[in-house]
Design a protein around this motif. Structure first.
Motif, short mmCIF file in Angstrom:
data_model
loop_
_atom_site.label_atom_id
_atom_site.label_comp_id
_atom_site.label_asym_id
_atom_site.label_seq_id
_atom_site.Cartn_x
_atom_site.Cartn_y
_atom_site.Cartn_z
N THR A 114 -12.44 -13.76 12.54
CA THR A 114 -13.57 -14.30 13.30
C THR A 114 -13.58 -13.82 14.74
OG1 THR A 114 -12.35 -16.26 14.03
CG2 THR A 114 -13.57 -16.44 11.93
N GLY A 115 -12.49 -13.17 15.17
CA GLY A 115 -12.38 -12.73 16.56
C GLY A 115 -11.74 -13.75 17.46
N THR A 116 -11.54 -14.96 16.95
CA THR A 116 -10.99 -16.05 17.76
C THR A 116 -9.57 -15.75 18.22
OG1 THR A 116 -12.36 -17.62 16.56
CG2 THR A 116 -10.51 -18.53 17.80
N LEU A 117 -8.75 -15.20 17.34
CA LEU A 117 -7.35 -14.97 17.68
C LEU A 117 -7.23 -14.01 18.86
CD1 LEU A 117 -4.33 -15.35 17.10
CD2 LEU A 117 -4.51 -13.44 15.48
N TYR A 118 -7.80 -12.83 18.73
CA TYR A 118 -7.68 -11.85 19.81
C TYR A 118 -8.43 -12.31 21.06
CZ TYR A 118 -7.78 -7.68 22.60
OH TYR A 118 -7.66 -6.80 23.65
N GLY A 119 -9.62 -12.87 20.88
CA GLY A 119 -10.39 -13.34 22.04
C GLY A 119 -9.64 -14.39 22.84
N SER A 120 -8.95 -15.28 22.16
CA SER A 120 -8.22 -16.35 22.84
C SER A 120 -6.94 -15.86 23.51
CB SER A 120 -7.89 -17.48 21.87
OG SER A 120 -9.07 -18.11 21.44
N VAL A 121 -6.13 -15.06 22.80
CA VAL A 121 -4.86 -14.63 23.38
C VAL A 121 -5.05 -13.61 24.49
CG1 VAL A 121 -3.50 -15.20 21.33
CG2 VAL A 121 -4.32 -12.83 21.66
N SER A 122 -6.17 -12.88 24.45
CA SER A 122 -6.42 -11.90 25.51
C SER A 122 -7.30 -12.46 26.62
CB SER A 122 -7.04 -10.63 24.92
OG SER A 122 -8.30 -10.92 24.33
N HIS A 123 -7.63 -13.75 26.50
CA HIS A 123 -8.42 -14.48 27.52
C HIS A 123 -9.78 -13.83 27.75
CE1 HIS A 123 -4.70 -16.65 29.43
NE2 HIS A 123 -4.66 -16.64 28.12
N GLN A 124 -10.44 -13.46 26.66
CA GLN A 124 -11.77 -12.87 26.73
C GLN A 124 -12.79 -13.95 27.08
OE1 GLN A 124 -12.56 -9.46 26.12
NE2 GLN A 124 -10.34 -9.32 26.33
N PRO A 125 -13.86 -13.59 27.80
CA PRO A 125 -14.91 -14.56 28.10
C PRO A 125 -15.50 -15.14 26.81
CG PRO A 125 -15.24 -12.53 29.35
CD PRO A 125 -14.13 -12.27 28.37
N GLY A 126 -15.76 -16.43 26.81
CA GLY A 126 -16.33 -17.09 25.65
C GLY A 126 -15.30 -17.66 24.69
N TYR A 127 -14.02 -17.43 24.94
CA TYR A 127 -12.96 -17.95 24.09
C TYR A 127 -12.04 -18.84 24.92
CZ TYR A 127 -14.38 -14.41 20.74
OH TYR A 127 -15.10 -13.65 19.87
N MET A 137 -5.58 -18.95 25.30
CA MET A 137 -4.40 -19.48 24.62
C MET A 137 -3.19 -18.62 24.93
SD MET A 137 -5.08 -22.13 22.79
CE MET A 137 -6.61 -23.01 22.87
N PRO A 138 -2.00 -19.16 24.85
CA PRO A 138 -1.71 -20.55 24.54
C PRO A 138 -2.12 -21.47 25.69
CG PRO A 138 0.34 -19.30 24.82
CD PRO A 138 -0.79 -18.36 25.01
N GLN A 139 -2.59 -22.63 25.32
CA GLN A 139 -3.07 -23.60 26.30
C GLN A 139 -1.89 -24.22 27.03
OE1 GLN A 139 -5.11 -27.12 24.73
NE2 GLN A 139 -6.78 -26.64 26.12
N ASN A 140 -2.03 -24.37 28.34
CA ASN A 140 -0.98 -24.97 29.19
C ASN A 140 0.35 -24.25 29.09
OD1 ASN A 140 -2.81 -27.02 30.00
ND2 ASN A 140 -2.38 -28.11 28.11
N ALA A 141 0.31 -22.94 28.88
CA ALA A 141 1.52 -22.12 28.81
C ALA A 141 1.16 -20.73 29.33
CB ALA A 141 2.00 -22.04 27.37
N PRO A 142 2.17 -19.94 29.67
CA PRO A 142 1.88 -18.59 30.16
C PRO A 142 1.14 -17.75 29.11
CG PRO A 142 4.17 -19.16 30.56
CD PRO A 142 3.60 -20.24 29.70
N LEU A 196 0.28 -14.68 26.76
CA LEU A 196 1.15 -13.77 26.03
C LEU A 196 1.32 -12.49 26.84
CD1 LEU A 196 -0.23 -14.02 22.36
CD2 LEU A 196 1.63 -15.31 23.40
N SER A 197 2.42 -11.80 26.61
CA SER A 197 2.63 -10.53 27.32
C SER A 197 1.63 -9.49 26.83
CB SER A 197 4.05 -10.03 27.06
OG SER A 197 4.18 -9.57 25.72
N ASP A 198 1.42 -8.47 27.63
CA ASP A 198 0.52 -7.39 27.24
C ASP A 198 1.00 -6.76 25.93
OD1 ASP A 198 -1.05 -7.79 29.48
OD2 ASP A 198 -0.13 -6.16 30.63
N CYS A 199 2.31 -6.64 25.78
CA CYS A 199 2.86 -6.07 24.55
C CYS A 199 2.51 -6.93 23.34
CB CYS A 199 4.37 -5.92 24.69
SG CYS A 199 5.17 -5.24 23.23
N GLU A 200 2.69 -8.24 23.45
CA GLU A 200 2.38 -9.14 22.34
C GLU A 200 0.89 -9.09 21.99
OE1 GLU A 200 5.60 -12.73 22.81
OE2 GLU A 200 4.06 -12.53 24.36
N ILE A 201 0.05 -9.04 23.01
CA ILE A 201 -1.40 -8.96 22.77
C ILE A 201 -1.73 -7.64 22.07
CG2 ILE A 201 -3.66 -8.82 23.89
CD1 ILE A 201 -2.47 -10.76 26.05
N THR A 202 -1.09 -6.57 22.50
CA THR A 202 -1.31 -5.26 21.87
C THR A 202 -0.85 -5.27 20.41
OG1 THR A 202 -1.14 -4.11 23.98
CG2 THR A 202 -0.76 -2.79 21.99
#
Length: 139
Positions: A97-110, A113-118, A120-126
């Motif tokens: 649905t795009g929710t996973l990548y949109g949320s972890v990469s902090h894309q507009p409209g999502y 995540m993770p909420q109230n935590a740092p 994810l690293s650029d490597c983890e997002i990649t």
């Protein structure tokens, strides 16, 4: 670990445990990992130096990220935002649905995540992005 306040509170079974109810308690394997870490001296030796963007299989990269950073809030007992990320099926659904990548990469409209935590690293997002681009395989 037997003298550690952190360990004592995560192994409690009543309402004073961490994480607190209604969050599910840590799994036996999570508790064992924390115990081992404490017994080894609680060293900060697991930083991001080991992240490898050429590794992006579900079992080798994505599932460990989900287990360590997401499934605490997104699991069958507590589907935060209606998203379940403790199983391949749930992670794949969020990816498609795009929710996973949109949320972890902090894309507009999502929701970031993770909420109230740092973040994810650029490597983890990649790693997540490459897994999605490779077809969200259960590999």
């Amino acid at each position: 670990a037997s003298n550690s306040e952190l360990y004592k509170i995560i192994i409690k079974t009543n309402g004073d445990r961490m994480p607190p109810p209604p969050m599910p308690p840590l799994t036996a394997s999570q508790k064992a990992l924390i115990k081992k870490w404490i017994d080894q001296g609680a060293r900060n030796n697991g930083c991001l130096a080991g992240c490898d963007t050429s590794q992006y299989t579900f079992a080798g990269a994505v599932k460990p990220i989900m287990d360590n950073k997401c499934a605490g809030c997104h699991n069958p007992a507590n589907t935060g935002g209606g998203v379940e990320l403790s199983t391949y099926t749930g992670v794949k659904a969020a990816a498609l649905t795009g929710t996973l990548y949109g949320s972890v990469s902090h894309q507009p409209g999502y929701a970031p995540m993770p909420q109230n935590a740092p973040k994810l690293s650029d490597c983890e997002i990649t790693q997540i992005q490459k897994w999605i681009m490779a077809g969200t395989l259960n590999n």
